[in-house]
Write an enzyme that holds these catalytic residues in place. Structure first.
Site, PDB file in Angstrom:
ATOM      1  N   LYS A   1       0.863  -1.188   0.000  1.00  0.00           N
ATOM      2  CA  LYS A   1       0.000   0.000   0.000  1.00  0.00           C
ATOM      3  C   LYS A   1       0.892   1.228   0.000  1.00  0.00           C
ATOM      4  CE  LYS A   1      -4.367   1.212   0.173  1.00  0.00           C
ATOM      5  NZ  LYS A   1      -5.564   0.533  -0.346  1.00  0.00           N
TER       6      LYS A   1
ATOM      7  N   ASP B   1      -6.953   4.391  -4.720  1.00  0.00           N
ATOM      8  CA  ASP B   1      -7.644   4.252  -3.426  1.00  0.00           C
ATOM      9  C   ASP B   1      -8.253   5.634  -3.170  1.00  0.00           C
ATOM     10  OD1 ASP B   1      -7.940   2.390  -0.940  1.00  0.00           O
ATOM     11  OD2 ASP B   1      -7.284   4.257  -0.040  1.00  0.00           O
TER      12      ASP B   1
HETATM   13  P1  NDP Z   1     -13.026   7.805  -2.829  1.00  0.00           P
HETATM   14  O1  NDP Z   1     -11.998   8.839  -2.540  1.00  0.00           O
HETATM   15  O2  NDP Z   1     -13.522   7.619  -4.211  1.00  0.00           O
HETATM   16  O3  NDP Z   1     -14.303   8.058  -1.891  1.00  0.00           O
HETATM   17  C1  NDP Z   1     -14.234   8.124  -0.496  1.00  0.00           C
HETATM   18  C2  NDP Z   1     -15.587   8.604  -0.013  1.00  0.00           C
HETATM   19  O4  NDP Z   1     -15.655   8.502   1.416  1.00  0.00           O
HETATM   20  C3  NDP Z   1     -15.852  10.063  -0.331  1.00  0.00           C
HETATM   21  O5  NDP Z   1     -17.213  10.241  -0.581  1.00  0.00           O
HETATM   22  C4  NDP Z   1     -15.425  10.772   0.956  1.00  0.00           C
HETATM   23  O6  NDP Z   1     -16.010  12.037   1.145  1.00  0.00           O
HETATM   24  C5  NDP Z   1     -15.967   9.788   1.965  1.00  0.00           C
HETATM   25  N1  NDP Z   1     -15.319   9.971   3.263  1.00  0.00           N
HETATM   26  C6  NDP Z   1     -14.003  10.050   3.532  1.00  0.00           C
HETATM   27  N2  NDP Z   1     -13.805  10.217   4.831  1.00  0.00           N
HETATM   28  C7  NDP Z   1     -15.038  10.268   5.404  1.00  0.00           C
HETATM   29  C8  NDP Z   1     -15.510  10.432   6.728  1.00  0.00           C
HETATM   30  N3  NDP Z   1     -14.660  10.594   7.728  1.00  0.00           N
HETATM   31  N4  NDP Z   1     -16.843  10.402   6.935  1.00  0.00           N
HETATM   32  C9  NDP Z   1     -17.696  10.234   5.915  1.00  0.00           C
HETATM   33  N5  NDP Z   1     -17.314  10.085   4.633  1.00  0.00           N
HETATM   34  C10 NDP Z   1     -16.008  10.104   4.388  1.00  0.00           C
HETATM   35  O7  NDP Z   1     -12.436   6.441  -2.245  1.00  0.00           O
HETATM   36  P2  NDP Z   1     -12.856   4.945  -2.578  1.00  0.00           P
HETATM   37  O8  NDP Z   1     -14.318   4.869  -2.803  1.00  0.00           O
HETATM   38  O9  NDP Z   1     -11.926   4.428  -3.591  1.00  0.00           O
HETATM   39  O10 NDP Z   1     -12.475   4.216  -1.206  1.00  0.00           O
HETATM   40  C11 NDP Z   1     -13.374   4.129  -0.101  1.00  0.00           C
HETATM   41  C12 NDP Z   1     -12.897   3.034   0.837  1.00  0.00           C
HETATM   42  O11 NDP Z   1     -12.861   1.784   0.142  1.00  0.00           O
HETATM   43  C13 NDP Z   1     -11.505   3.221   1.428  1.00  0.00           C
HETATM   44  O12 NDP Z   1     -11.482   2.657   2.733  1.00  0.00           O
HETATM   45  C14 NDP Z   1     -10.642   2.366   0.505  1.00  0.00           C
HETATM   46  O13 NDP Z   1      -9.449   1.939   1.136  1.00  0.00           O
HETATM   47  C15 NDP Z   1     -11.574   1.201   0.265  1.00  0.00           C
HETATM   48  N6  NDP Z   1     -11.281   0.408  -0.920  1.00  0.00           N
HETATM   49  C16 NDP Z   1     -11.236   0.989  -2.168  1.00  0.00           C
HETATM   50  C17 NDP Z   1     -11.001   0.207  -3.273  1.00  0.00           C
HETATM   51  C18 NDP Z   1     -11.054   0.757  -4.658  1.00  0.00           C
HETATM   52  O14 NDP Z   1     -10.983  -0.034  -5.600  1.00  0.00           O
HETATM   53  N7  NDP Z   1     -11.202   2.054  -4.850  1.00  0.00           N
HETATM   54  C19 NDP Z   1     -10.693  -1.226  -3.142  1.00  0.00           C
HETATM   55  C20 NDP Z   1     -10.854  -1.743  -1.818  1.00  0.00           C
HETATM   56  C21 NDP Z   1     -11.103  -0.935  -0.758  1.00  0.00           C
HETATM   57  P3  NDP Z   1     -15.187  13.388   0.863  1.00  0.00           P
HETATM   58  O15 NDP Z   1     -15.323  13.617  -0.605  1.00  0.00           O
HETATM   59  O16 NDP Z   1     -15.878  14.402   1.702  1.00  0.00           O
HETATM   60  O17 NDP Z   1     -13.762  13.146   1.301  1.00  0.00           O
END
Ligand code: NDP
Length: 444
Positions: A126, A166
């Site tokens: 990572k 991510d």
């Molecule tokens: P993105 O950056 O696309 O989206 C993250 C989302 O979560 C945004 O809407 C963000 O809002 C919100 N968010 C972040 N922090 C908070 C918080 N404290 N409270 C509420 N909402 C929050 O990321 P991903 O969708 O890619 O990733 C999301 C999760 O999934 C992570 O844990 C990542 O490690 C995991 N993951 C992702 C994979 C992938 O293929 N993308 C694969 C496996 C796991 P804001 O815009 O306000 O920051």
């Protein structure tokens, strides 16, 4: 003290100020105790657990870049190459102001077991930076990505370490990173996944984590002779994972009523209109509150508390430790029956224990969100073969992989008399393959 407790105590003592890493190690070691106890002497002699919790390598570097005002900015960059027993390091890059070594070590550690569960030949890694892409111009994001890759390119390669996206790293960032890698190394190779379709990306990679999460949910629900159809669902976040989890859940007849971002949450009792969320988040890069301004009958609440809305299924897809004990109690009291983690470690240890003790079927992220990395590995295969599969082919493979993971997890939990404990099942099934490879490869 048992061997697992001893190793956990050492991890805490030797890695101070890394609470997220401690949390991830504790969850894994606690569930491995039943496996270790059967052959403790051998595991101790080989120091298997000490080797498992120590990354093979951590690279940390300076990332200088120039902002639009002409001022030099400096960020921290990292890559944690955790374990390559079963394949080249594989795991995403996260760009978020909260990124530090503890968070990347927890994510890299989780990734070892997740990647093992996919059945594909990929080790755990990572990386990322405390850079915040939010509010930056495209030129600033490009300048940052080019500087980040100038250093990272020395340590990665198609057969060595293959990063992906991510939080904060989507198609735009992967494009800039790939362009700079190619320019420096002069090689057009599958060194990153999540690439655009015009330069080596795989169909369905964008959707894979969210779709895979719902394929897993479908298995969990079916195992209880139940269906997703007609269920009320909350999906947290509104990023890549959340959006495609909503899309697939809706295709299977689920009713998603709430989503959020880090500022607040929206509630739409008529069901979320995903095209509007996509427009706000994917096109305009806006805030989720705009949904309530555009959709009649929908409301927006500033701050945390999405779990106060009643649901049958809760899919946390935002970030680590978003669901704590208080939220878990409310979900249970309101009749929530299934939780599958789209994000990595979004549920605290206390909340996880509470929901499992109270009859919620709970699937941990390392199994439930493995569809993203699995499809990344399918992208690597297509790059190596110099061909592209159709969306249907990739989607079918993804669906089959998620079913296989469910059965591996379920089977491991049963073999150790822990039926229905999918946290233990995922850790055990992931561990078995990695440890077998580590033993075979000697003391390295
Ligand atoms: P993105 O950056 O696309 O989206 C993250 C989302 O979560 C945004 O809407 C963000 O809002 C919100 N968010 C972040 N922090 C908070 C918080 N404290 N409270 C509420 N909402 C929050 O990321 P991903 O969708 O890619 O990733 C999301 C999760 O999934 C992570 O844990 C990542 O490690 C995991 N993951 C992702 C994979 C992938 O293929 N993308 C694969 C496996 C796991 P804001 O815009 O306000 O920051």
């Amino acid at each position: 003290m048992s061997y697992t407790e001893e190793v956990y105590a050492k991890v805490v003592a030797q890695n101070p100020n890394e609470p997220e890493f401690h949390q991830a190690v504790k969850e894994v070691l606690d569930s491995l105790k039943v496996v270790i106890d059967r052959n403790e002497e051998e595991y101790r002699r080989l120091s298997i657990l000490e080797r498992l919790v120590e990354p093979e390598r951590i690279i940390s570097f300076r990332v200088p870049w120039v902002d639009d005002k002409g001022t030099v900015q400096v960020n921290k960059g990292y890559r944690v190459q955790f374990n390559s027993a079963i394949g080249p390091y594989k795991g995403g890059l996260r760009f978020h102001p909260s990124v530090n070594q503890s968070i990347l070590k927890f994510l890299g550690f989780e990734q070892i077991f997740k990647n093992s569960l996919t059945g594909l030949p990929i080790g755990g890694g990572k990386g990322g930076s405390n850079f915040d892409p939010k509010g930056k111009s495209d030129r600033e994001v490009m300048a940052f990505c080019q500087s980040f890759m100038t250093e990272l390119s020395k340590y990665i390669g198609a057969d060595m370490d293959v990063p992906a996206g991510d939080i904060g790293v989507g198609g735009r960032e992967i494009g800039y990173l790939y362009g700079q890698y190619k320019r420096i190394r002069g090689q057009y190779e599958g060194v990153l996944t999540g690439k655009g379709l015009s330069y080596g990306g795989s169909l369905i990679r964008t959707q894979a984590t969210g779709y895979g999460l719902v394929y897993m949910l479908n298995e969990m629900v079916n195992a209880k002779n139940d269906t997703i159809s007609g269920k009320t669902i909350i999906v947290t976040g509104s990023g890549n994972v959340a959006i495609y989890a909503v899309e697939k859940a809706q295709q299977l007849g689920g009713k998603v009523v709430a989503m959020c971002d880090s500022n607040g949450y929206i509630y739409d009792p008529a069901g979320i209109k995903l095209d509007i969320v996509k427009d706000i988040k994917e096109v305009k890069r806006g805030r989720i509150r705009e949904y309530a301004e555009r959709v009649e009958g929908a409301s927006y609440t500033e701050g945390q508390g999405i779990w106060n809305i009643r649901c049958d299924i809760f899919l946390p897809c935002a970030t680590q430790n978003e669901l704590d004990l208080e939220g878990a109690r409310i979900l249970v009291a309101n009749g929530c029956k299934y939780i599958a983690e789209g994000a990595n470690m979004p549920t605290t240890l206390e909340a996880t224990n509470y929901v499992m003790e109270n009859g919620v079927v709970f699937m941990p992220g390392k199994a439930a969100n493995a569809g993203g990395v699995a499809t990344s590995a399918l992208e690597m295969s297509q790059n190596s073969m110099r061909l592209s599969w159709t969306a249907e082919e990739v989607d079918q493979k993804l669906n089959r992989i998620m079913k296989d993971i469910f059965h591996k997890v379920d089977d491991a939990s049963r073999r150790y008399g822990l039926e229905g404990n999918y946290v233990a099942g995922a850790n055990i099934a992931g561990f078995e393959k990695v440890v077998d490879a580590m033993k075979a490869q000697g003391i390295v």
